[in-house]
Design a protein around this motif. Structure first.
Motif, PDB file in Angstrom:
ATOM      1  N   HIS A 171      -1.185   6.595   6.386  1.00  0.00           N
ATOM      2  CA  HIS A 171      -0.332   5.913   7.359  1.00  0.00           C
ATOM      3  C   HIS A 171       0.610   6.940   7.986  1.00  0.00           C
ATOM      4  O   HIS A 171       0.774   8.059   7.478  1.00  0.00           O
ATOM      5  N   LYS A 172       1.221   6.565   9.077  1.00  0.00           N
ATOM      6  CA  LYS A 172       2.136   7.461   9.771  1.00  0.00           C
ATOM      7  C   LYS A 172       3.484   7.533   9.071  1.00  0.00           C
ATOM      8  O   LYS A 172       3.876   6.630   8.330  1.00  0.00           O
ATOM      9  N   GLY A 173       4.188   8.635   9.328  1.00  0.00           N
ATOM     10  CA  GLY A 173       5.564   8.758   8.885  1.00  0.00           C
ATOM     11  C   GLY A 173       6.499   8.254   9.969  1.00  0.00           C
ATOM     12  O   GLY A 173       6.082   7.975  11.096  1.00  0.00           O
ATOM     13  N   LYS A 174       7.765   8.124   9.643  1.00  0.00           N
ATOM     14  CA  LYS A 174       8.735   7.596  10.607  1.00  0.00           C
ATOM     15  C   LYS A 174      10.055   8.349  10.513  1.00  0.00           C
ATOM     16  O   LYS A 174      10.504   8.713   9.428  1.00  0.00           O
ATOM     17  N   LEU A 175      10.634   8.576  11.676  1.00  0.00           N
ATOM     18  CA  LEU A 175      11.989   9.102  11.770  1.00  0.00           C
ATOM     19  C   LEU A 175      12.755   8.215  12.744  1.00  0.00           C
ATOM     20  O   LEU A 175      12.325   8.024  13.884  1.00  0.00           O
ATOM     21  N   ALA A 176      13.873   7.649  12.290  1.00  0.00           N
ATOM     22  CA  ALA A 176      14.728   6.829  13.149  1.00  0.00           C
ATOM     23  C   ALA A 176      16.020   7.593  13.405  1.00  0.00           C
ATOM     24  O   ALA A 176      16.678   8.050  12.460  1.00  0.00           O
ATOM     25  N   ALA A 258       5.007   9.212  13.370  1.00  0.00           N
ATOM     26  CA  ALA A 258       4.260  10.470  13.449  1.00  0.00           C
ATOM     27  C   ALA A 258       3.006  10.466  12.596  1.00  0.00           C
ATOM     28  O   ALA A 258       3.005   9.972  11.467  1.00  0.00           O
ATOM     29  N   LEU A 259       1.934  11.040  13.143  1.00  0.00           N
ATOM     30  CA  LEU A 259       0.747  11.308  12.353  1.00  0.00           C
ATOM     31  C   LEU A 259       1.118  12.185  11.161  1.00  0.00           C
ATOM     32  O   LEU A 259       2.070  12.979  11.241  1.00  0.00           O
ATOM     33  N   PRO A 260       0.398  12.057  10.044  1.00  0.00           N
ATOM     34  CA  PRO A 260       0.772  12.827   8.850  1.00  0.00           C
ATOM     35  C   PRO A 260       0.862  14.331   9.087  1.00  0.00           C
ATOM     36  O   PRO A 260       1.656  15.016   8.435  1.00  0.00           O
ATOM     37  N   ALA A 299      14.259   7.816   7.412  1.00  0.00           N
ATOM     38  CA  ALA A 299      13.002   8.565   7.566  1.00  0.00           C
ATOM     39  C   ALA A 299      12.166   8.402   6.311  1.00  0.00           C
ATOM     40  O   ALA A 299      12.700   8.212   5.215  1.00  0.00           O
ATOM     41  N   TYR A 300      10.869   8.447   6.490  1.00  0.00           N
ATOM     42  CA  TYR A 300       9.958   8.535   5.356  1.00  0.00           C
ATOM     43  C   TYR A 300       8.712   9.289   5.819  1.00  0.00           C
ATOM     44  O   TYR A 300       8.357   9.270   7.001  1.00  0.00           O
ATOM     45  N   PRO A 301       8.048   9.988   4.906  1.00  0.00           N
ATOM     46  CA  PRO A 301       6.888  10.795   5.295  1.00  0.00           C
ATOM     47  C   PRO A 301       5.628   9.955   5.457  1.00  0.00           C
ATOM     48  O   PRO A 301       5.529   8.838   4.944  1.00  0.00           O
ATOM     49  N   GLY A 302       4.681  10.505   6.168  1.00  0.00           N
ATOM     50  CA  GLY A 302       3.378   9.880   6.288  1.00  0.00           C
ATOM     51  C   GLY A 302       2.555  10.088   5.024  1.00  0.00           C
ATOM     52  O   GLY A 302       2.982  10.756   4.072  1.00  0.00           O
ATOM     53  N   LEU A 303       1.377   9.503   5.029  1.00  0.00           N
ATOM     54  CA  LEU A 303       0.486   9.602   3.873  1.00  0.00           C
ATOM     55  C   LEU A 303      -0.907   9.968   4.361  1.00  0.00           C
ATOM     56  O   LEU A 303      -1.400   9.379   5.336  1.00  0.00           O
ATOM     57  N   ASP A 337       3.616  10.491  -2.933  1.00  0.00           N
ATOM     58  CA  ASP A 337       2.692  11.603  -2.729  1.00  0.00           C
ATOM     59  C   ASP A 337       3.437  12.936  -2.657  1.00  0.00           C
ATOM     60  O   ASP A 337       2.936  13.959  -3.124  1.00  0.00           O
ATOM     61  N   ALA A 338       4.648  12.911  -2.089  1.00  0.00           N
ATOM     62  CA  ALA A 338       5.413  14.146  -1.902  1.00  0.00           C
ATOM     63  C   ALA A 338       5.831  14.780  -3.221  1.00  0.00           C
ATOM     64  O   ALA A 338       6.085  15.991  -3.277  1.00  0.00           O
ATOM     65  N   ILE A 339       5.896  14.000  -4.312  1.00  0.00           N
ATOM     66  CA  ILE A 339       6.246  14.594  -5.611  1.00  0.00           C
ATOM     67  C   ILE A 339       5.005  14.800  -6.472  1.00  0.00           C
ATOM     68  O   ILE A 339       5.104  15.005  -7.681  1.00  0.00           O
ATOM     69  N   GLY A 340       3.837  14.736  -5.854  1.00  0.00           N
ATOM     70  CA  GLY A 340       2.608  15.055  -6.561  1.00  0.00           C
ATOM     71  C   GLY A 340       1.946  13.896  -7.260  1.00  0.00           C
ATOM     72  O   GLY A 340       1.154  14.105  -8.186  1.00  0.00           O
TER      73      GLY A 340
END
Length: 382
Positions: A171-176, A258-260, A299-303, A337-340
């Motif tokens: 899925h996409k990430g987001k920045l507000a 945003a795309l991952p 904000a959160y990252p994409g996957l 996912d960001a912490i493995g």
């Protein structure tokens, strides 16, 4: 208790993000305590909300996290035909706020606990429930920071957002972001003597649109997503006091989906450079106190989980499908996912019903999720 009975109890708690989720968390804690499953509660600073983390089985080997958020979106102004915080059943559908997004999955996980405990688990099952996902994936971060430091970090996370039980790997990430433009007021008859904050804000919004168009270039697209490019949009704007006063202040909020492979912060940085280079010199030539300020709202990252990874192969076996897909909405998955901790999204119901009046999940989807969790126990844990 069955998944439907548990869903009935969960829906009755108004866990709209602006409200506390502690009544629901206490209910889950007490339910698990009756099954001799201890829980850890991770509170926010005000102790008005909490994450819950529980482990079934051994805790000295990497296991599987079943994760869901407890908060729901508001019902204000929506034309519901059934009570939103009371489970209603009609024609094989269960109605109520959060039935699809995502108390249905949580109910299935809780209903599966007695069956999990009846097995000699060789791998642990972790239950992770978070707060404030709907307002920027805020609450889960404290829970994840605890997991990051564990000696036996989980090997897989399944987040039960509604996907009609189809395995989702991306899925996409987001920045507000928020932008505050401060100019200088004056009588509108002498407009050139002031700095019109609304007009400069409009210039910035136009620049955002131009940045968005560049992001649509074919070499920046990923056909796995819909839309297949990073999107930029302005959602809120306010400013001005009266028509005959040049406005001194204007504020607007914008987001980047945003795309991952794309860092959404690059969009904000481009806009800030444009403000510093092209706009502020003009504004300060009229009034030296003019300014443009940017602040991050959430904000959160994409996957983007690899389809060849162990996590993908495990979820394929559990779901009985290798028809991997992506979703347009965001989840807490990128943070795990960001912490493995490799993460997949798979849960009952459809986001086509989420956030809408008369939200529902079908009974058949709950039954299918119960069966999926049974396969999980049978195939990997016993």
């Amino acid at each position: 208790m069955t998944s439907k009975e548990l869903l009935c109890a969960l829906v009755a708690f108004d866990t709209t993000s602006r409200e506390s989720n502690l009544q629901l968390i206490t209910f889950v804690r007490d339910y698990l305590a009756r099954l001799n499953v201890p829980c850890e509660l991770i509170f926010n600073e005000e102790r008005s909300k909490a994450n819950l983390f529980a482990t079934l089985g051994p805790d000295d080997v990497p296991g599987i996290v079943l994760s869901g958020h407890t908060d729901v979106v508001p019902v204000d102004g929506q034309p519901w035909t059934v009570p939103p915080f009371e489970l209603s059943e009609k024609d094989g559908k269960l109605y109520g706020r959060g039935t699809a997004d995502m108390k249905g999955y949580i109910a299935c996980v809780l209903a599966a606990v007695p069956g999990f405990l009846a097995r000699p688990l060789r791998l642990p099952i972790h239950i992770a429930l978070s707060y404030d996902e709907e307002v920027g994936c805020l609450g889960v971060r404290d829970l994840i920071s605890r997991l990051e430091g564990r000696a036996n970090k989980p090997r897989l996370c399944i987040i039960g957002e509604p996907t009609q039980l189809q395995p989702v790997l991306g899925h996409k990430g987001k920045l507000a972001m928020r932008c505050d433009v401060h100019g200088a007021a004056c009588h509108s008859a002498y407009a050139p003597q002031g700095v019109n904050a609304i007009e400069y804000a409009a210039d910035l919004i136009g620049e955002l649109g131009r940045i968005g168009q560049v992001l649509r270039a074919p070499d920046r697209c990923d056909p796995r997503f819909d839309p297949p490019f990073t999107t930029v949009q302005t959602g809120v704007i306010s400013g001005g006091k009266a028509l005959n006063i040049v406005p001194a202040d204007c504020r607007f909020d914008f987001e980047v989906r945003a795309l991952p492979a794309t860092d959404p912060a690059e969009v904000a940085q481009q806009l800030e450079r444009y403000a510093q280079r092209d706009l502020l010199p003009k504004m300060r030539a009229v009034d030296a106190h003019s300014d443009i300020r940017f602040s991050r709202l959430s904000a959160y990252p994409g996957l983007a989980t690899d389809a060849q990874s162990e996590a993908a192969q495990l979820i394929a076996q559990i779901c009985g499908s290798t028809d991997f897909t992506t979703v347009a909405f965001g989840t807490e998955g990128g943070l795990f996912d960001a912490i493995g901790i490799p993460t997949v999204i798979c849960g009952p119901g459809s986001m086509n019903q989420g956030h809408k009046p008369d939200e529902f999940v079908s009974v058949s989807q709950l039954d299918a999720c119960d069966a999926m969790l049974e396969r999980l126990a049978s195939m990997f844990l016993a």
